[in-house]
Design a protein around this motif. Structure first.
Motif, PDB file in Angstrom:
ATOM      1  N   ALA A   1       3.848  65.478  32.000  1.00  0.00           N
ATOM      2  CA  ALA A   1       3.493  65.457  33.424  1.00  0.00           C
ATOM      3  C   ALA A   1       2.931  64.092  33.818  1.00  0.00           C
ATOM      4  O   ALA A   1       3.234  63.554  34.887  1.00  0.00           O
ATOM      5  N   ARG A   2       2.136  63.516  32.941  1.00  0.00           N
ATOM      6  CA  ARG A   2       1.543  62.206  33.245  1.00  0.00           C
ATOM      7  C   ARG A   2       2.646  61.140  33.339  1.00  0.00           C
ATOM      8  O   ARG A   2       2.653  60.314  34.250  1.00  0.00           O
TER       9      ARG A   2
ATOM     10  N   LEU B   1      -1.893  67.999  36.679  1.00  0.00           N
ATOM     11  CA  LEU B   1      -0.896  67.914  35.605  1.00  0.00           C
ATOM     12  C   LEU B   1      -0.271  69.278  35.337  1.00  0.00           C
ATOM     13  O   LEU B   1       0.939  69.386  35.075  1.00  0.00           O
TER      14      LEU B   1
ATOM     15  N   HIS C   1       0.862  68.056  29.465  1.00  0.00           N
ATOM     16  CA  HIS C   1       0.152  66.970  30.145  1.00  0.00           C
ATOM     17  C   HIS C   1       0.731  65.604  29.807  1.00  0.00           C
ATOM     18  O   HIS C   1       0.741  64.700  30.641  1.00  0.00           O
TER      19      HIS C   1
ATOM     20  N   THR D   1      -2.291  62.595  40.848  1.00  0.00           N
ATOM     21  CA  THR D   1      -2.318  62.224  39.428  1.00  0.00           C
ATOM     22  C   THR D   1      -2.352  60.706  39.256  1.00  0.00           C
ATOM     23  O   THR D   1      -2.840  60.197  38.256  1.00  0.00           O
TER      24      THR D   1
END
Lengths: 307, 119
Positions: free
Chosen positions: A211-212, B106, A208, B57
């Motif tokens: 990915a963020r 994510l 995460h 996101t």
């Protein structure tokens, strides 16, 4: 609206990527050890890539700068292709430094052939012979120096605003590309590195973070491309720089957290991108200044609409 | 911002201007990402459409950022029922949950864009 690259733009991307594959990259950056890569600049100049912003357009300039940044090219290529391109300045020498104030730290200051200087409402072009440069030792991924200029040629009324907007675009472009490269480099690490019998990249806590930062880097990239296209609109250009600073801040923490101790060694290479992120997020006043510019530009737009 | 100005709050104060500017910048980043995701959907309908998850996101947390900005700007007056700040708080709280939570997006990015192994 069609955001697909044209055939010519695809060809440009492929050809410039070939140059960076051969003449830039992590190994080359290690060899250069924070100094200017003249042979790379010569190759780009000979291929006509340094004037791509003038000859082809702002998106083409961005494509070259993105590729250069991802390949950790040791030269101020975004400055030359994006900033000079958006300002429409012809016949510039290859190495240009950007000066916000006499106290600010200027990338490649000691190597610059000329400087673009913010001087109130005006921008000035100052040749290296009319500048005094003091090198500054730093932790930056770039060679830095302070620059005192004498005289110079004014680029005209309101040219200061145009220089600032073009610089904001370049900051956004470079942060987006630096972050994408740093995230992808780190993703390689977490795919290979094993703990508890599994690659650490299989843990959501690690996934995460990357990915963020990947998402923020993509958003910075697309906003910066838009800013290059609408370079007369400071609401958009300052937004690219401001959001870029948020991206850089988060990415620095995330990629170093997931790569652990090896990530902060100079030998490993990740710092080639992340120390540049630190510099970029502080340039031209940094996040605070860019954000205040966004708010002021929006207020001016709304006042003009109401009027 | 209009509400704050009507209440006599100085939105040109540098601290508030920074909050406002960052909120706008986050919205513009989300807008750009949404354009890119739609473009990908139109031109590559059979592809993996990686940018859709990226877009979500950015957009979910954007709503939260804007809600926090409204509260920073208006201070305790943001707690009054029926205000724009109040409505934005609801949107900002639900946006990272709705249509596939932020964590699901994510996970998708980790697998499809970064090639990370299944957890």
């Amino acid at each position: 609206m069609d955001l697909e690259l044209s055939q010519d733009q695809e060809l440009l991307s492929e050809s410039v990527a070939g140059i960076f594959r051969r003449q830039a990259g992590l190994e080359r950056a290690r060899e250069m050890n924070g100094t200017l890569d003249r042979p790379l600049l010569d190759a780009l100049r000979d291929g006509g890539y340094l004037d791509v912003g003038l000859d082809a357009g702002p998106i083409e300039a961005v494509l070259v700068a993105e590729a250069a940044t991802e390949a950790v090219a040791c030269a101020p290529i975004a400055t030359r292709v994006i900033v000079a391109g958006l300002l429409g300045i012809k016949d510039l020498p290859p190495v240009i430094g950007l000066v916000a104030s006499p106290r600010s730290l200027v990338r490649y200051a000691t190597d610059a052939d000329a400087f673009l200087v913010l001087d109130g409402d005006e921008a000035k072009l100052v040749l290296a012979g009319d500048a005094e440069v003091e090198p500054v030792a730093s932790i930056s991924g770039y060679p830095l120096g302070r620059v005192q200029v004498r005289g110079g040629t004014s680029l005209g009324p309101a040219s200061g605003d145009a220089l600032r907007r073009a610089w904001q675009v370049a900051i956004g472009v470079e942060i987006g590309a630096n972050t994408l490269a740093a995230v992808e480099f780190s993703a390689n690490h977490v795919r290979e590195r094993k703990q508890f019998g599994r690659p650490i990249g299989s843990f959501q806590a690690v996934q995460h973070r990357l990915a963020r930062s990947y998402a923020q880097a993509q958003a910075t990239r697309w906003l910066s491309r838009r800013a290059a296209w609408f370079a007369d609109n400071e609401f958009v250009t300052a937004s690219a720089a401001a959001f870029g600073c948020l991206t850089a801040e988060t990415a620095y923490t995330n990629v170093h957290q997931v790569t652990g101790a090896i990530g902060i060694t100079t030998e490993y290479g990740l710092v080639q991108w992340t120390t540049r992120l630190l510099t970029l997020q502080r340039e031209l006043g940094g996040r605070r200044s860019h954000a205040q510019r966004v708010a002021a530009a929006r207020a001016a737009e709304l006042a003009a609409t109401a009027g | 911002v209009r509400d704050a100005e009507a209440k006599g709050i100085d939105v040109t104060d540098p601290g508030l201007a920074e909050v406002i500017g960052l909120a706008y910048a986050t919205c513009e980043a989300a807008r750009s990402m949404n354009y890119a995701a739609v473009n990908e959907r139109v031109h590559h309908p059979d592809g993996g459409r990686h940018l859709s998850a990226v877009s979500r996101t950015i957009t979910g947390p954007m709503e939260t950022t804007v809600a926090q900005a409204c509260h920073d700007i208006l201070g305790e007056e943001a707690m009054e029922a029926g205000t724009d700040a109040n409505r934005q708080l609801i949107t900002g709280t639900s946006a990272p949950i709705a249509a596939g939570s932020l964590e699901v997006q994510l996970n998708l990015i980790a697998r499809s864009s970064l090639g990370l192994p299944n957890s």
